[in-house]
Design a protein around this motif. Structure first.
Motif, PDB file in Angstrom:
ATOM      1  N   VAL A 208     -11.538  -1.214  -2.951  1.00 31.86           N
ATOM      2  CA  VAL A 208     -10.269  -0.614  -3.373  1.00 31.86           C
ATOM      3  C   VAL A 208      -9.397  -0.440  -2.139  1.00 31.86           C
ATOM      4  N   THR A 209      -8.099  -0.505  -2.314  1.00 33.82           N
ATOM      5  CA  THR A 209      -7.183  -0.301  -1.197  1.00 33.82           C
ATOM      6  C   THR A 209      -5.925   0.414  -1.669  1.00 33.82           C
ATOM      7  N   ASP A 210      -5.287   1.106  -0.765  1.00 30.15           N
ATOM      8  CA  ASP A 210      -4.007   1.754  -1.056  1.00 30.15           C
ATOM      9  C   ASP A 210      -2.835   0.907  -0.581  1.00 30.15           C
ATOM     10  N   TYR A 211      -3.128  -0.276  -0.042  1.00 32.00           N
ATOM     11  CA  TYR A 211      -2.085  -1.055   0.626  1.00 32.00           C
ATOM     12  C   TYR A 211      -1.992  -2.474   0.075  1.00 32.00           C
ATOM     13  N   VAL A 212      -0.803  -3.023   0.197  1.00 28.36           N
ATOM     14  CA  VAL A 212      -0.578  -4.452   0.025  1.00 28.36           C
ATOM     15  C   VAL A 212      -0.134  -4.991   1.380  1.00 28.36           C
ATOM     16  N   ARG A 213      -0.808  -6.013   1.835  1.00 27.15           N
ATOM     17  CA  ARG A 213      -0.439  -6.641   3.111  1.00 27.15           C
ATOM     18  C   ARG A 213       0.549  -7.771   2.813  1.00 27.15           C
ATOM     19  N   PHE A 214       1.640  -7.820   3.572  1.00 29.87           N
ATOM     20  CA  PHE A 214       2.689  -8.814   3.307  1.00 29.87           C
ATOM     21  C   PHE A 214       3.019  -9.582   4.579  1.00 29.87           C
ATOM     22  N   ALA A 215       3.067 -10.898   4.439  1.00 28.84           N
ATOM     23  CA  ALA A 215       3.458 -11.767   5.551  1.00 28.84           C
ATOM     24  C   ALA A 215       4.445 -12.792   5.020  1.00 28.84           C
ATOM     25  N   LEU A 231       0.937  -4.055   6.738  1.00 23.43           N
ATOM     26  CA  LEU A 231       0.465  -3.182   5.665  1.00 23.43           C
ATOM     27  C   LEU A 231       1.609  -2.341   5.102  1.00 23.43           C
ATOM     28  N   HIS A 232       1.669  -2.276   3.762  1.00 17.15           N
ATOM     29  CA  HIS A 232       2.649  -1.438   3.079  1.00 17.15           C
ATOM     30  C   HIS A 232       1.910  -0.635   2.015  1.00 17.15           C
ATOM     31  N   ARG A 233       2.100   0.672   2.048  1.00 18.88           N
ATOM     32  CA  ARG A 233       1.441   1.508   1.043  1.00 18.88           C
ATOM     33  C   ARG A 233       1.977   1.157  -0.341  1.00 18.88           C
ATOM     34  N   TRP A 234       1.072   0.848  -1.258  1.00 18.58           N
ATOM     35  CA  TRP A 234       1.471   0.399  -2.584  1.00 18.58           C
ATOM     36  C   TRP A 234       2.248   1.481  -3.334  1.00 18.58           C
ATOM     37  N   ALA A 235       1.855   2.719  -3.185  1.00 19.02           N
ATOM     38  CA  ALA A 235       2.575   3.807  -3.864  1.00 19.02           C
ATOM     39  C   ALA A 235       4.016   3.886  -3.371  1.00 19.02           C
ATOM     40  N   ASP A 236       4.232   3.636  -2.072  1.00 13.52           N
ATOM     41  CA  ASP A 236       5.593   3.657  -1.526  1.00 13.52           C
ATOM     42  C   ASP A 236       6.417   2.491  -2.057  1.00 13.52           C
ATOM     43  N   LEU A 237       5.787   1.346  -2.171  1.00 15.60           N
ATOM     44  CA  LEU A 237       6.499   0.190  -2.712  1.00 15.60           C
ATOM     45  C   LEU A 237       6.911   0.421  -4.162  1.00 15.60           C
ATOM     46  N   LYS A 238       6.067   1.100  -4.906  1.00 18.92           N
ATOM     47  CA  LYS A 238       6.423   1.398  -6.292  1.00 18.92           C
ATOM     48  C   LYS A 238       7.522   2.455  -6.372  1.00 18.92           C
ATOM     49  N   ARG A 239       7.475   3.405  -5.475  1.00 16.86           N
ATOM     50  CA  ARG A 239       8.502   4.452  -5.469  1.00 16.86           C
ATOM     51  C   ARG A 239       9.861   3.904  -5.023  1.00 16.86           C
TER      52      ARG A 239
END
Length: 484
Positions: A208-215, A231-239
């Motif tokens: 499990v992870t709290d992040y989505v890695r983007f390149a 790394l980008h926190r997935w909850a922040d990306l949704k918010r």
């Protein structure tokens, strides 16, 4: 694949375009850890991916492609069957998976295959919209066939960066893998297609992870491991972005400047002051739209004719007025909508036109024959503004000064708060609002930007941003990613 051949046309409907060698070899190297790992390709085509690993299992629905793969790769185990019906019953499990799932649009994704895909996704807590393409279901179903600790990598449409249903997919992936990474590629992986493609990589099934890695990269070159990414926190990306990854193409400074401006107390969204919807659907455009000359020849009175904006390209100025209509008339364009009330008596000239051969043909069209009064076009409104649905360089907004209507190729904007809207719309051409159009809309292919009504309702207006130069550079960058 030759795009002008009949085989290519069939392939396009099936969403079947084969994986480039450099991509296939890279994806396999990303997911295979040992020679004994079993590799699954859920839509193996002619075996481009399976060719790079000796312990391979392929599923391919197209019988010809499956035959080619068999002939090419006698060592591989390949079944000619539907992946989802196979996945719903198989007991086989795999250490890794890689593939290029078919880009089947929701209109063509149906029947037993769609039912099996929906059942698998629902059983694992993934609820995909009925408008979802097939590829997210391929990802979920494949993930369920991996052993704990397994890895997978896929070519996916760039819509993973903006489609609403991609959020449900990413929700599932971060809850079931230790690493989830998206690699955006600007240059087309398939040069002959309008569809842009990115890469999805997931590592360690069961984690499990709290992040989505983007390149992101300009072009994809063969590589033995995924690029590092951020790394980008997935909850922040949704918010902040409703789970959209496309804004991550911008610099951190540009994203922060945009969010700061959008969060100002006096910033508003377009939907706060207006109702945005599509225009009417006539069902038979050639019949229901007349030139001035034709309407005069038929003797149809003006009371049955409404000027209409038929295409987004007609929004060339900030206002649609009587001089605009005069230009259409001078060019003898078919801009007059035949608007007939569903009830009541009809003028003799109108009745005669309805009974012409063209009228008899029009009433057989699907939209016409399924409405109670086939001759009466529903949903005709005369909005306050027209907004481009699909645009090239700039998104046009034009005030309606001539009581015109519009087809569903153009958005009808009806203002609900004229005072606030008047102040907000002064900023339509500002860098902030122009960038907002790019970020809230999405690439359609061929360099076009598409704004659905819900997306348009989220366009931001703010009296000041303070970072115009930074926002202008962000606009230039994001336009380059849609190949404008």
């Amino acid at each position: 694949m030759n795009l002008v051949s009949s085989a290519a046309i069939t392939g396009k409907i099936a969403g079947q375009f084969f994986t480039p060698e450099a991509v296939a070899k890279s994806l396999v190297s990303w997911v295979v850890r040992t020679s004994t790992d079993r590799l699954l390709d859920p839509s193996c085509g002619e075996g481009a991916i399976l060719a790079h690993h000796g312990n391979s299992r392929g599923i391919e629905q197209n019988p010809y492609s499956a035959w080619v793969a068999h002939e090419r790769l006698p060592h591989a185990s390949i079944d000619n069957t539907d992946f989802f019906t196979w996945a719903s019953t198989t007991t086989e499990r795999f250490e890794c998976a890689a593939g290029n799932p078919p880009f089947i649009r929701y209109q063509n994704f149906k029947g037993l295959s769609k039912a099996a895909a929906t059942s698998i996704c629902n059983a694992h807590g993934v609820s995909l919209s009925g408008l979802s393409s097939a590829w997210p279901s391929f990802i979920v179903a494949t993930a369920t066939l991996l052993r704990d600790g397994g890895h997978m990598a896929f070519v996916v449409p760039a819509e993973i960066g903006h489609a609403t249903y991609a959020v449900a997919l990413l929700d599932y992936l971060v809850a079931h893998f230790s690493k989830v990474q998206v690699v955006a590629v600007r240059d087309k992986l398939f040069p002959h297609l309008s569809e842009d493609c990115w890469i999805l990589y997931c590592e360690d099934r069961g984690g499990v992870t709290d992040y989505v890695r983007f390149a992101h990269m300009e072009q994809f070159n063969e590589c033995g491991s995924p690029p590092v990414g951020v790394l980008h926190r997935w909850a922040d990306l949704k918010r902040d972005w409703r789970g959209r990854l496309r804004p991550l193409l911008l610099s951190p400074a540009a994203r922060e400047a945009y969010l700061a401006a959008a969060r100002q107390p006096d910033a508003i969204r377009f939907g706060d002051v207006a109702k945005i919807g599509i225009g009417y659907i006539s069902g038979a455009n050639d019949f229901f739209h007349l030139t001035t000359t034709r309407a005069s020849e038929l003797g149809i009175p003006d009371e049955f004719l409404i000027p209409s904006v038929r295409r987004g390209k007609h929004l060339k100025a900030d206002v649609i007025d009587h001089s605009t209509v005069a230009g259409w008339q001078a060019a003898d364009e078919a801009f007059l909508l035949l608007s007939i009330p569903p009830n009541g008596s009809r003028h003799p000239a109108v009745a005669r036109y309805l009974d012409t051969d063209q009228g008899l043909e029009a009433r057989r069209s699907y939209k016409c024959r399924t409405r109670s009064a086939w001759f009466s076009v529903p949903g005709v409104v005369r909005p306050d503004y027209f907004l481009q649905y699909m645009s090239g360089s700039e998104v046009r907004l034009a005030r309606n000064d001539c009581a015109a209507a519009c087809t569903n190729s153009v958005h009808a904007v009806q203002i609900s708060d004229s005072k606030i809207a008047s102040a907000a719309l002064e900023h339509w051409g500002s860098p902030l609002t122009r960038l907002s159009c790019e970020l809230e809309g999405h690439p359609l292919g061929g360099g076009m930007l598409k704004l659905e009504p819900r997306e348009a309702s989220r366009i931001v207006f703010a009296p000041r941003s303070g970072h115009d130069k930074l926002l202008l550079e962000a606009i230039r960058l994001v336009k380059s990613w849609r190949h404008n």
